[in-house]
Design an enzyme around this catalytic site. Structure first.
Site, mmCIF file in Angstrom:
data_model
loop_
_atom_site.group_PDB
_atom_site.id
_atom_site.type_symbol
_atom_site.label_atom_id
_atom_site.label_comp_id
_atom_site.label_asym_id
_atom_site.label_seq_id
_atom_site.Cartn_x
_atom_site.Cartn_y
_atom_site.Cartn_z
ATOM 1 N N TYR A 64 -141.763 60.677 4.210
ATOM 2 C CA TYR A 64 -142.542 61.896 3.925
ATOM 3 C C TYR A 64 -142.347 62.397 1.736
ATOM 4 O O TYR A 64 -142.899 62.402 0.988
ATOM 5 C CB TYR A 64 -142.104 63.550 4.252
ATOM 6 C CG TYR A 64 -143.067 63.655 5.180
ATOM 7 C CD1 TYR A 64 -144.448 64.246 5.124
ATOM 8 C CD2 TYR A 64 -142.603 63.480 6.451
ATOM 9 C CE1 TYR A 64 -145.823 64.427 6.447
ATOM 10 C CE2 TYR A 64 -143.445 63.489 8.109
ATOM 11 C CZ TYR A 64 -145.339 63.810 7.799
ATOM 12 O OH TYR A 64 -145.866 64.019 8.417
ATOM 13 N N ARG A 67 -145.322 59.475 0.437
ATOM 14 C CA ARG A 67 -146.652 60.514 0.243
ATOM 15 C C ARG A 67 -146.298 61.530 -0.660
ATOM 16 O O ARG A 67 -147.057 61.828 -1.437
ATOM 17 C CB ARG A 67 -146.331 60.976 1.714
ATOM 18 C CG ARG A 67 -147.133 59.812 3.139
ATOM 19 C CD ARG A 67 -147.902 60.736 4.171
ATOM 20 N NE ARG A 67 -148.342 61.828 3.607
ATOM 21 C CZ ARG A 67 -149.131 62.449 4.891
ATOM 22 N NH1 ARG A 67 -148.447 62.775 6.044
ATOM 23 N NH2 ARG A 67 -150.410 62.932 4.509
ATOM 24 N N ASN A 99 -155.982 68.834 5.092
ATOM 25 C CA ASN A 99 -155.254 68.120 4.065
ATOM 26 C C ASN A 99 -154.025 68.813 3.920
ATOM 27 O O ASN A 99 -154.104 70.336 3.986
ATOM 28 C CB ASN A 99 -155.918 67.815 3.610
ATOM 29 C CG ASN A 99 -157.408 66.504 3.459
ATOM 30 O OD1 ASN A 99 -157.639 66.619 4.144
ATOM 31 N ND2 ASN A 99 -157.786 66.560 2.765
ATOM 32 N N HIS A 116 -153.225 71.864 8.459
ATOM 33 C CA HIS A 116 -151.812 70.895 9.095
ATOM 34 C C HIS A 116 -150.529 71.521 8.378
ATOM 35 O O HIS A 116 -149.650 70.602 7.986
ATOM 36 C CB HIS A 116 -152.398 70.176 9.294
ATOM 37 C CG HIS A 116 -153.194 69.533 10.033
ATOM 38 N ND1 HIS A 116 -154.529 68.391 10.457
ATOM 39 C CD2 HIS A 116 -153.454 70.162 11.414
ATOM 40 C CE1 HIS A 116 -155.078 68.532 11.253
ATOM 41 N NE2 HIS A 116 -154.675 69.436 12.308
ATOM 42 N N CYS A 124 -136.977 75.570 7.289
ATOM 43 C CA CYS A 124 -135.450 75.235 7.995
ATOM 44 C C CYS A 124 -136.006 74.879 9.245
ATOM 45 O O CYS A 124 -136.196 75.340 10.227
ATOM 46 C CB CYS A 124 -134.298 76.396 7.872
ATOM 47 S SG CYS A 124 -132.861 75.847 8.412
ATOM 48 N N CYS A 154 -128.122 78.023 5.470
ATOM 49 C CA CYS A 154 -127.850 77.975 6.602
ATOM 50 C C CYS A 154 -127.231 76.586 6.605
ATOM 51 O O CYS A 154 -126.644 76.036 8.154
ATOM 52 C CB CYS A 154 -128.241 78.169 8.031
ATOM 53 S SG CYS A 154 -129.982 77.465 8.633
ATOM 54 N N ALA A 235 -167.785 61.244 -0.821
ATOM 55 C CA ALA A 235 -168.179 62.848 -1.695
ATOM 56 C C ALA A 235 -167.982 62.810 -2.882
ATOM 57 O O ALA A 235 -168.712 62.993 -3.146
ATOM 58 C CB ALA A 235 -167.232 63.692 -0.387
HETATM 59 P P1 OAD Z 1 -159.014 60.203 9.270
HETATM 60 O O1 OAD Z 1 -158.533 59.382 8.561
HETATM 61 O O2 OAD Z 1 -159.211 60.616 10.705
HETATM 62 O O3 OAD Z 1 -160.528 60.562 9.144
HETATM 63 C C1 OAD Z 1 -160.913 60.235 7.298
HETATM 64 C C2 OAD Z 1 -162.656 60.117 7.778
HETATM 65 O O4 OAD Z 1 -163.011 60.026 6.389
HETATM 66 C C3 OAD Z 1 -163.781 59.607 8.243
HETATM 67 O O5 OAD Z 1 -164.077 59.581 8.825
HETATM 68 C C4 OAD Z 1 -163.967 58.450 6.919
HETATM 69 O O6 OAD Z 1 -165.211 57.731 7.031
HETATM 70 C C5 OAD Z 1 -164.367 58.968 5.793
HETATM 71 N N1 OAD Z 1 -164.156 58.872 4.355
HETATM 72 C C6 OAD Z 1 -163.607 57.804 3.696
HETATM 73 N N2 OAD Z 1 -163.653 58.169 2.575
HETATM 74 C C7 OAD Z 1 -164.426 59.005 2.295
HETATM 75 C C8 OAD Z 1 -164.821 59.687 0.581
HETATM 76 N N3 OAD Z 1 -164.979 58.669 0.130
HETATM 77 N N4 OAD Z 1 -165.858 60.906 1.239
HETATM 78 C C9 OAD Z 1 -165.924 61.186 2.723
HETATM 79 N N5 OAD Z 1 -165.137 60.600 3.837
HETATM 80 C C10 OAD Z 1 -164.750 59.546 3.132
HETATM 81 O O7 OAD Z 1 -158.599 61.247 8.578
HETATM 82 P P2 OAD Z 1 -159.244 63.242 8.621
HETATM 83 O O8 OAD Z 1 -160.260 63.561 10.028
HETATM 84 O O9 OAD Z 1 -158.483 64.545 8.430
HETATM 85 O O10 OAD Z 1 -153.150 64.801 11.114
HETATM 86 O O11 OAD Z 1 -158.081 63.225 10.103
HETATM 87 C C11 OAD Z 1 -157.995 65.087 10.693
HETATM 88 C C12 OAD Z 1 -156.081 64.408 11.408
HETATM 89 O O12 OAD Z 1 -155.184 63.558 11.505
HETATM 90 C C13 OAD Z 1 -155.150 65.170 9.962
HETATM 91 O O13 OAD Z 1 -154.942 66.037 9.423
HETATM 92 C C14 OAD Z 1 -153.654 63.964 10.074
HETATM 93 C C15 OAD Z 1 -153.979 63.170 11.199
HETATM 94 O O14 OAD Z 1 -153.014 62.790 12.232
HETATM 95 C C16 OAD Z 1 -151.759 65.625 10.483
HETATM 96 O O15 OAD Z 1 -150.843 64.941 9.986
HETATM 97 C C17 OAD Z 1 -151.398 67.195 11.615
#
Ligand code: OAD
Length: 263
Positions: A64, A67, A99, A116, A124, A154, A235
């Site tokens: 973390y 990141r 995000n 998330h 804590c 704590c 995007a």
């Molecule tokens: P993913 O990594 O699953 O998906 C990312 C998406 O972004 C894919 O569909 C790509 O095609 C798209 N992508 C890539 N580059 C892009 C760009 N330049 N413009 C637009 N789209 C683009 O990520 P999430 O869907 O956010 O959870 O994942 C959902 C959750 O899974 C996250 O919030 C995280 C992860 O485990 C937790 O941390 C709880």
């Protein structure tokens, strides 16, 4: 596609945005499931679950802190700014994001729902202590330290205030997000694979309520089958143009109304 999306946005009464890691890809933050994605390189069960933290908190904190550093180097991109501007124009009423990177807030979005959590907040593991490291101005010291962070109240271990696999989402945020989705007549879905629930219900709720779904993603996602308009592109390459076109529709609409008034 772009013209149709802009027209739908300009005509909408209550549009919301739903975003995922892809919107921050253009800022240099890796997504989770693309070929260079985090969950392709690391095993989430070793880094992002409550049992991983129990077993090896030092490893989880190392991940973390790494990141946090990466995200601190990143700046919002054109897509984040375009969404913030669409909110300022009154078109987008809220941004619901999966995000944790804070880039929507950095770009000026006001009504932001973080499903998330946020990587710059810690909490804590024992008491109800929470800290926003940006606000407490402890971020630099926190990120560069190698020690396991402890609660100043704590003494128990601190953890990132993010949702891990197997954990529930913050119920107040989720309820507000679902209620916005039920009210929305349009959702702009940007950069998510749409496979993580319950977050991924958002576009389906809008669709089932009779609303439109616009998606921006360079690849087909789990949401694409229900999209009314699919803009297949990164995007950061297309959202400024979308914003320009929405502005044109709004300005033309108000010019037309002015002309009608003077007739
Ligand atoms: P993913 O990594 O699953 O998906 C990312 C998406 O972004 C894919 O569909 C790509 O095609 C798209 N992508 C890539 N580059 C892009 C760009 N330049 N413009 C637009 N789209 C683009 O990520 P999430 O869907 O956010 O959870 O994942 C959902 C959750 O899974 C996250 O919030 C995280 C992860 O485990 C937790 O941390 C709880």
């Amino acid at each position: 596609m772009m013209g149709e999306a802009a027209n739908l946005l300009a005509k909408s009464k209550f549009a919301i945005a739903f975003t995922g890691a892809g919107i921050s890809a253009g800022s240099g933050i890796p997504t989770f499931r693309d070929s260079e994605g985090l969950w392709r390189r690391y095993r989430p069960e070793e880094l992002a679950t409550p049992s991983a933290f129990q077993k090896n908190p030092a490893l989880v904190w190392e991940f973390y802190r790494w990141r946090m550093k990466k995200i601190l180097e990143a700046r919002p991109n054109a897509a984040h700014y375009a969404l913030a501007e669409l909110e300022r124009l009154g078109v987008i009423k809220a941004v619901i994001t999966q995000n944790v990177d804070d880039l929507h807030r950095e770009s000026g979005t006001k009504n932001l729902l973080e499903l998330h959590g946020n990587i710059f907040r810690v909490r804590c593991t024992s008491c109800d202590y929470k800290e926003n490291l940006k606000e407490s101005e402890r971020l630099e010291e926190f990120v560069s330290s190698k020690d396991l962070p402890r609660c100043p109240r704590c003494g128990a271990l601190l953890r990132p205030d993010v949702v891990w696999f197997g954990e529930s989402l913050p119920s107040d945020v989720l309820e507000r997000a679902f209620s916005l989705a039920r009210k929305a007549d349009l959702v702009l879905v940007v950069g998510t694979s749409g496979v993580v629930y319950p977050a991924a219900y958002i576009p389906y709720i809008v669709k089932e309520g009779g609303g439109r779904v616009i998606e921006i993603n360079p690849k087909v996602s789990a949401i694409t089958p229900i999209a009314d308009v699919f803009i297949r592109a990164p995007a950061e390459d297309v959202m400024e143009e979308l914003l320009r076109k929405v502005r044109d529709f709004i300005e033309n609409g108000s010019r037309q109304r002015e002309r009608l008034k003077t007739l």
